[in-house]
Design a protein around this motif. Sequence first.
Motif, PDB file in Angstrom:
ATOM      1  N   LEU A  34      60.523  -1.580  48.636  1.00 33.22           N
ATOM      2  CA  LEU A  34      60.983  -1.199  47.390  1.00 33.22           C
ATOM      3  C   LEU A  34      60.390  -1.662  46.331  1.00 33.22           C
ATOM      4  O   LEU A  34      60.731  -1.269  45.113  1.00 33.22           O
ATOM      5  CB  LEU A  34      62.474  -1.831  47.581  1.00 33.22           C
ATOM      6  N   SER A  35      59.587  -2.684  46.353  1.00 33.44           N
ATOM      7  CA  SER A  35      58.814  -3.296  45.329  1.00 33.44           C
ATOM      8  C   SER A  35      57.361  -3.042  45.142  1.00 33.44           C
ATOM      9  O   SER A  35      56.789  -3.427  44.231  1.00 33.44           O
ATOM     10  CB  SER A  35      58.702  -4.726  45.413  1.00 33.44           C
ATOM     11  N   ARG A  36      56.882  -1.782  46.023  1.00 34.23           N
ATOM     12  CA  ARG A  36      55.565  -1.548  45.682  1.00 34.23           C
ATOM     13  C   ARG A  36      55.492  -0.633  44.561  1.00 34.23           C
ATOM     14  O   ARG A  36      56.279   0.276  44.113  1.00 34.23           O
ATOM     15  CB  ARG A  36      55.160  -0.388  46.936  1.00 34.23           C
ATOM     16  N   PRO A  37      54.226  -0.858  43.827  1.00 31.76           N
ATOM     17  CA  PRO A  37      53.845  -0.202  42.635  1.00 31.76           C
ATOM     18  C   PRO A  37      53.626   1.154  42.689  1.00 31.76           C
ATOM     19  O   PRO A  37      53.390   1.571  43.901  1.00 31.76           O
ATOM     20  CB  PRO A  37      52.534  -0.898  41.891  1.00 31.76           C
ATOM     21  N   GLU A  38      53.856   1.943  41.782  1.00 32.10           N
ATOM     22  CA  GLU A  38      53.419   3.253  41.752  1.00 32.10           C
ATOM     23  C   GLU A  38      52.089   3.893  42.492  1.00 32.10           C
ATOM     24  O   GLU A  38      51.116   2.963  42.125  1.00 32.10           O
ATOM     25  CB  GLU A  38      53.751   4.011  40.429  1.00 32.10           C
ATOM     26  N   VAL A  59      59.131   8.359  47.481  1.00 28.29           N
ATOM     27  CA  VAL A  59      58.878   9.421  46.449  1.00 28.29           C
ATOM     28  C   VAL A  59      57.878   8.966  45.593  1.00 28.29           C
ATOM     29  O   VAL A  59      57.053   9.496  45.234  1.00 28.29           O
ATOM     30  CB  VAL A  59      60.054   9.995  45.579  1.00 28.29           C
ATOM     31  N   ARG A  60      58.023   7.794  45.052  1.00 28.37           N
ATOM     32  CA  ARG A  60      57.064   7.151  44.202  1.00 28.37           C
ATOM     33  C   ARG A  60      55.677   7.120  44.869  1.00 28.37           C
ATOM     34  O   ARG A  60      54.502   7.081  44.254  1.00 28.37           O
ATOM     35  CB  ARG A  60      57.692   5.853  43.723  1.00 28.37           C
ATOM     36  N   ARG A  61      55.595   6.322  45.828  1.00 23.43           N
ATOM     37  CA  ARG A  61      54.627   6.044  46.718  1.00 23.43           C
ATOM     38  C   ARG A  61      54.826   6.246  48.287  1.00 23.43           C
ATOM     39  O   ARG A  61      55.489   5.556  48.920  1.00 23.43           O
ATOM     40  CB  ARG A  61      54.209   4.619  46.433  1.00 23.43           C
ATOM     41  N   PRO A  62      54.370   7.464  48.751  1.00 26.97           N
ATOM     42  CA  PRO A  62      54.439   7.659  50.151  1.00 26.97           C
ATOM     43  C   PRO A  62      53.849   6.714  51.121  1.00 26.97           C
ATOM     44  O   PRO A  62      53.023   5.857  50.620  1.00 26.97           O
ATOM     45  CB  PRO A  62      53.869   8.984  50.466  1.00 26.97           C
ATOM     46  N   LEU A  63      54.738   6.805  52.375  1.00 26.10           N
ATOM     47  CA  LEU A  63      53.908   5.699  53.360  1.00 26.10           C
ATOM     48  C   LEU A  63      53.327   6.515  54.332  1.00 26.10           C
ATOM     49  O   LEU A  63      53.884   7.491  54.822  1.00 26.10           O
ATOM     50  CB  LEU A  63      55.226   5.136  54.118  1.00 26.10           C
ATOM     51  N   ASN A  64      52.067   5.952  54.700  1.00 29.92           N
ATOM     52  CA  ASN A  64      51.420   6.967  55.574  1.00 29.92           C
ATOM     53  C   ASN A  64      51.623   6.534  57.081  1.00 29.92           C
ATOM     54  O   ASN A  64      51.870   5.488  57.481  1.00 29.92           O
ATOM     55  CB  ASN A  64      49.737   6.649  55.564  1.00 29.92           C
ATOM     56  N   GLY A  65      51.707   7.697  57.812  1.00 31.74           N
ATOM     57  CA  GLY A  65      51.865   7.393  59.037  1.00 31.74           C
ATOM     58  C   GLY A  65      53.385   7.602  59.475  1.00 31.74           C
ATOM     59  O   GLY A  65      54.207   6.959  58.966  1.00 31.74           O
ATOM     60  N   GLY A  66      53.687   8.408  60.690  1.00 29.17           N
ATOM     61  CA  GLY A  66      54.811   8.943  61.017  1.00 29.17           C
ATOM     62  C   GLY A  66      55.444   7.553  61.715  1.00 29.17           C
ATOM     63  O   GLY A  66      56.568   7.254  61.501  1.00 29.17           O
ATOM     64  N   ASP A  67      54.543   6.742  62.459  1.00 25.40           N
ATOM     65  CA  ASP A  67      55.279   5.560  63.050  1.00 25.40           C
ATOM     66  C   ASP A  67      55.733   4.496  61.821  1.00 25.40           C
ATOM     67  O   ASP A  67      56.762   3.981  61.976  1.00 25.40           O
ATOM     68  CB  ASP A  67      54.136   4.603  63.915  1.00 25.40           C
ATOM     69  N   GLY A  78      69.096   5.168  49.592  1.00 26.44           N
ATOM     70  CA  GLY A  78      68.775   5.859  48.308  1.00 26.44           C
ATOM     71  C   GLY A  78      67.501   5.206  47.709  1.00 26.44           C
ATOM     72  O   GLY A  78      66.523   6.198  47.119  1.00 26.44           O
ATOM     73  N   ARG A  79      67.606   3.871  47.553  1.00 24.94           N
ATOM     74  CA  ARG A  79      66.441   3.292  46.795  1.00 24.94           C
ATOM     75  C   ARG A  79      65.201   3.376  47.599  1.00 24.94           C
ATOM     76  O   ARG A  79      64.232   3.516  46.892  1.00 24.94           O
ATOM     77  CB  ARG A  79      66.684   1.835  46.568  1.00 24.94           C
ATOM     78  N   VAL A  80      65.415   3.163  48.844  1.00 28.48           N
ATOM     79  CA  VAL A  80      64.006   3.529  49.715  1.00 28.48           C
ATOM     80  C   VAL A  80      63.610   4.938  49.501  1.00 28.48           C
ATOM     81  O   VAL A  80      62.304   5.089  49.512  1.00 28.48           O
ATOM     82  CB  VAL A  80      64.498   3.363  51.292  1.00 28.48           C
ATOM     83  N   TYR A  81      64.339   5.839  49.639  1.00 30.24           N
ATOM     84  CA  TYR A  81      63.863   7.101  49.418  1.00 30.24           C
ATOM     85  C   TYR A  81      62.978   7.233  47.948  1.00 30.24           C
ATOM     86  O   TYR A  81      62.049   7.693  47.908  1.00 30.24           O
ATOM     87  CB  TYR A  81      65.014   8.211  49.385  1.00 30.24           C
ATOM     88  N   ASP A  82      63.735   6.607  46.802  1.00 28.47           N
ATOM     89  CA  ASP A  82      63.017   6.828  45.489  1.00 28.47           C
ATOM     90  C   ASP A  82      61.822   6.035  45.638  1.00 28.47           C
ATOM     91  O   ASP A  82      60.613   6.660  45.104  1.00 28.47           O
ATOM     92  CB  ASP A  82      63.852   6.091  44.635  1.00 28.47           C
ATOM     93  N   ALA A  83      61.648   5.096  46.478  1.00 24.60           N
ATOM     94  CA  ALA A  83      60.561   4.198  46.383  1.00 24.60           C
ATOM     95  C   ALA A  83      59.291   5.035  47.181  1.00 24.60           C
ATOM     96  O   ALA A  83      58.101   5.165  46.753  1.00 24.60           O
ATOM     97  CB  ALA A  83      60.660   2.777  47.317  1.00 24.60           C
ATOM     98  N   LYS A 101      57.700  17.341  48.519  1.00 23.48           N
ATOM     99  CA  LYS A 101      57.090  17.187  47.196  1.00 23.48           C
ATOM    100  C   LYS A 101      56.123  18.432  46.978  1.00 23.48           C
ATOM    101  O   LYS A 101      55.825  18.917  45.830  1.00 23.48           O
ATOM    102  CB  LYS A 101      55.853  16.042  47.645  1.00 23.48           C
ATOM    103  N   VAL A 102      55.419  19.071  48.291  1.00 18.73           N
ATOM    104  CA  VAL A 102      54.637  20.357  47.933  1.00 18.73           C
ATOM    105  C   VAL A 102      55.464  21.369  47.153  1.00 18.73           C
ATOM    106  O   VAL A 102      54.767  21.973  46.293  1.00 18.73           O
ATOM    107  CB  VAL A 102      54.113  20.673  49.423  1.00 18.73           C
ATOM    108  N   PHE A 103      56.798  21.297  47.822  1.00 21.76           N
ATOM    109  CA  PHE A 103      57.374  22.536  46.965  1.00 21.76           C
ATOM    110  C   PHE A 103      58.261  21.984  45.984  1.00 21.76           C
ATOM    111  O   PHE A 103      59.444  22.671  45.299  1.00 21.76           O
ATOM    112  CB  PHE A 103      58.358  22.985  48.071  1.00 21.76           C
ATOM    113  N   GLY A 104      58.086  20.601  45.211  1.00 26.59           N
ATOM    114  CA  GLY A 104      58.583  20.352  44.178  1.00 26.59           C
ATOM    115  C   GLY A 104      60.199  20.038  44.452  1.00 26.59           C
ATOM    116  O   GLY A 104      60.905  20.217  43.480  1.00 26.59           O
ATOM    117  N   ARG A 105      60.671  19.674  45.481  1.00 27.91           N
ATOM    118  CA  ARG A 105      61.859  19.225  46.000  1.00 27.91           C
ATOM    119  C   ARG A 105      62.251  17.848  46.123  1.00 27.91           C
ATOM    120  O   ARG A 105      63.501  17.600  46.514  1.00 27.91           O
ATOM    121  CB  ARG A 105      62.340  20.220  47.071  1.00 27.91           C
ATOM    122  N   ALA A 106      61.278  16.909  45.773  1.00 21.31           N
ATOM    123  CA  ALA A 106      61.707  15.729  46.161  1.00 21.31           C
ATOM    124  C   ALA A 106      62.598  15.191  45.513  1.00 21.31           C
ATOM    125  O   ALA A 106      63.410  14.379  46.157  1.00 21.31           O
ATOM    126  CB  ALA A 106      60.357  14.892  46.066  1.00 21.31           C
TER     127      ALA A 106
END
Lengths: 540, 477
Positions: B273-277, B82-90, B75-80, A184-189
Amino acid sequence: MRHVDRRYAVVLGVLAVVTAVVVLGQAEVLASVLSGGWSAWWLVAVVVARGVVVWGGRVVTQRFASSTKASLRKQVLRGSAGPSVRAGSVVTLVVKGLDAVEPYFAGYLPQLAVAAVVPVAVVVRLSFADLTSAVVVLVTLPLVPVFAALVGLHTRDRTRAQWAGLAVLGGHFLDVVRGLGTLKVFGRAAAQAGTVRAMAGAHAASTMRTLRVAFLSALVLELVATLSVALVAVPVGLRLLHGGVTLQVALLVLLLAPEAYLPLRSAGAQFHASAEGLAVLEAAAAHGPPPSASHGSPPRGTLDLILPEGTDKSTPSGTACGQPAVRHAVTVTGARAPDLRTAEIVVDRVVVRYPGRDALGGMSLRITPGERVALVGPSGVGKSTLLAVLMGFVTPASGRVLVGGVDLREVDRESWLRQLAWVPQRPTLFPGTVGENIALGSGGGVRDVRAAAAAMGLEHLVDAEHALSSGERQRVALARALVRDDARMLLLDEPTSRLDSGTEEAVLHATRRLTSGRTALIVAHRPVMLGEVDRVVAFG
Amino acid sequence: MPAVVAGVAAELAGIGLMTTAVWLIMRAAEQPPLSALTVAIVAVRALAVTRGGMRYVERLAGHSAVLRHLAEVRGRVYDALVRRPLNGGDALTRLVSDVDSMQDALLRCLLPGAVAVVVGVIALVATGFAWPLLVGLLVTVCVIPWAAHALAVRHLRALAPLRSALAEQTVVLLDGAAELTAFGALERELAATGQVVDSLAERERRGGLGAAALAAVAVGVQFGVALAFLLSGAPAHVVLGSVAVLEVALPLASAAQRWAEVHGSVRRVREVLSRPEEAAPPETELPVGRVGVVGASGAGKSTFLRQLAAAHPGLAKGVLDDAHVFHATVEANVRLARPDASQHDLDRVAALVDLDVPWDTVVGEDGDSLSGGQRQRLLLARALLADPEVLLLDEPVEGLTIDHGDAVLHKVLDHTTRTVVLVTHRLAPLVDFDHILVFEDGRITQQGTHADLIDTPGYYRDRWSTERLPVTANSRR
């Protein structure tokens, strides 16, 4: 099978034999009842027996798997409870990873024992009933492992290459998702979204190529089993037609033949569970005591570890080296530690080797009893490492530490640590009340704990269990040191680094009390501490 | 869907094989002319082949459908995300393994369930809804899986607190191991953890009892149905056929148990998948010039930088504290910042930061096969290649020796004419900076130039004086 203890092997053997008896009995009864021989109620007896065997087998194997898991968990915990930095992987292994051994112990191994016993029993019984059918089963049965091995051999390299590829592809998704912030930081997401789909699609396609081959051995198994039933049933039927066999024998043959192949199929189906379980067992063995010799060089980022059982692995010290070291933590034998009220500490050209760099650079230092010494210098130069060396947590790569003339490596750790009180840079708070935390490892009574808490301005928190601010944590650690009456030397690692100026004054006051009449080694980042010491030693 | 059809075909072939073979033998015992058996003989052989073949088709079709579905879910999880990141590596690791668990949910729970239901209905129709089979199927397809599921849910619920206690206890034990050793409390803490382990094992053992009893009941029902048929005078092939039909339903108990385990995964993936932006990031003003950020660890420096990056996408880029190195080549990792960069550009930034790793080196998971210093220089090279309006640097030379780090940082700062925001624990590089922010407890407590700050009592002055100490100290007071 080397992971299985003998008792469990015996239990599994007995279970397999009992299973074989029930399987034979059930076929016998069904054949007899259907051919009009015995009364139908015999079936009830057999079914009850079978139910009991199923139930008992599962209870016993589950019990064993649970106990094994419990002892593996304890073993891993004991083996890795040292100041190693990578706690994450151990936590995962202990809490979740070790569950994978359950299908191995409670599923695969019992099935393996059954697969070893039942087919033999079936063939033996068949040979008494109808030799021809017994021969058919006897000839086709080995085809199952032989064909499976042939298919496996033929495709091994290809399968292995594909599995390796799969691991990369499978890891890719986690990798991309973890790096999403960076993308995201590098605009590649957004650009990566297509790649993720393409990779996942390629993953699916590649997995299917592997599976098409991998399932072939299952297909062979299945075909051999069903075709053999056909091979047995049709001739028996024809011989029955001409009166060559009795109906009862014909039914018995038909019912028993599939039972010869079934255990092999079930064991095969559980094979992947066994692979995962074995991998976890290996991982557990690598963590647990005795420390495996292959871990001579510690993993990236860890110190050359300290746990009592791991000491001295890099140094040819004279004592007790030839014998297998005592495995219990904190019971390493050695000379009783000299009394720090009179003994001088000499740090003699000590070098500590971290992967990729050296620390302490052969430093030397002499600390006389009752002296208060401050250590200053830039981050990363080895101030905390020196404290770790003095506690025996880190073994110097070269040089030595002498306490009253005795090499620290030869000193009994327990009696040595009893004379020290340590305030680490980032104190750990253990579950429980603040009071219990202060009392950690001291025999001190409630009054001592309260007094120490009061000295650190924590008296209102003694019974509290809630989260503390970093300043309060620091003061808990100081109180922890204060309550250790018998400690002769204090090791303070930046005691005021996380305090605001208000609490700093209180802590300074407490530190003064703490150090009076004791030897003290204080790592200092802020100048205020320097007023509290007799001598400042600069690193760098 | 093709998988269900193939699965049903495989099971029916298996049942047919047994039924026909028994019929063949019972009929042969009556010693009819051979011609009366020919059809059955052919059928037995054909069904034997069909069963194996159909099972193979079922496996392939099932896996193929599920894998394609999972690719789509990824793919859809990735899109979701991108829209709204999940905090924490775990949380992320769990999410990824949740997606993998969905494979189990589909292949090991839903597919066998569907096959068993269809096979059961066909068998019922074939036997004219014979009551023993109806009862047997109701019990093995509905009641036992339901009970197994309920037991598993209860069991998992009882295990959950023990597991989290174990996790907590383990973390404490490992994190605090040095202190526990120093204070002679390690043995006590190990014993306490051992107790949690034991109660977990005890709980697991008890949970196993119910499942074992259900397995025994299922076997009892299977043969109870056969007995009922037998007593009602049904022919032998129906008796043994019913055993074969119910055999198909037996795995449903463990499927239901598995469903209880993976259901949480399926739910969590759906939730993501259903979380809002995500709400817009907080407004943060972009600094100008050379800005230093200092403060104790945990004081809010890194958060400040991440906020800057989030609030000004496209403008503020650089090395953040959570910067990720992808499991790819060094070149791919650096080029990420500007995919159209020329080889010349790449070599230039590598020279600037002394990056001495060959471009085609694969760096391992999160840069595992690089040293700490190499990893850091890779991140720096990436940031320089991006050449952003505002260059964010969070401890960019951590992991390098002090001298080398200072030299690299010096070159980087000399090279760039843009705004730089530098988080550092060493104050020396900040001497000629335009502005310095001091963070304490999540907020800015002091700011100004180096000259201003060393004149004011506080964190900065204290740190500065101790940082300078080595040069002046080593004196006896």
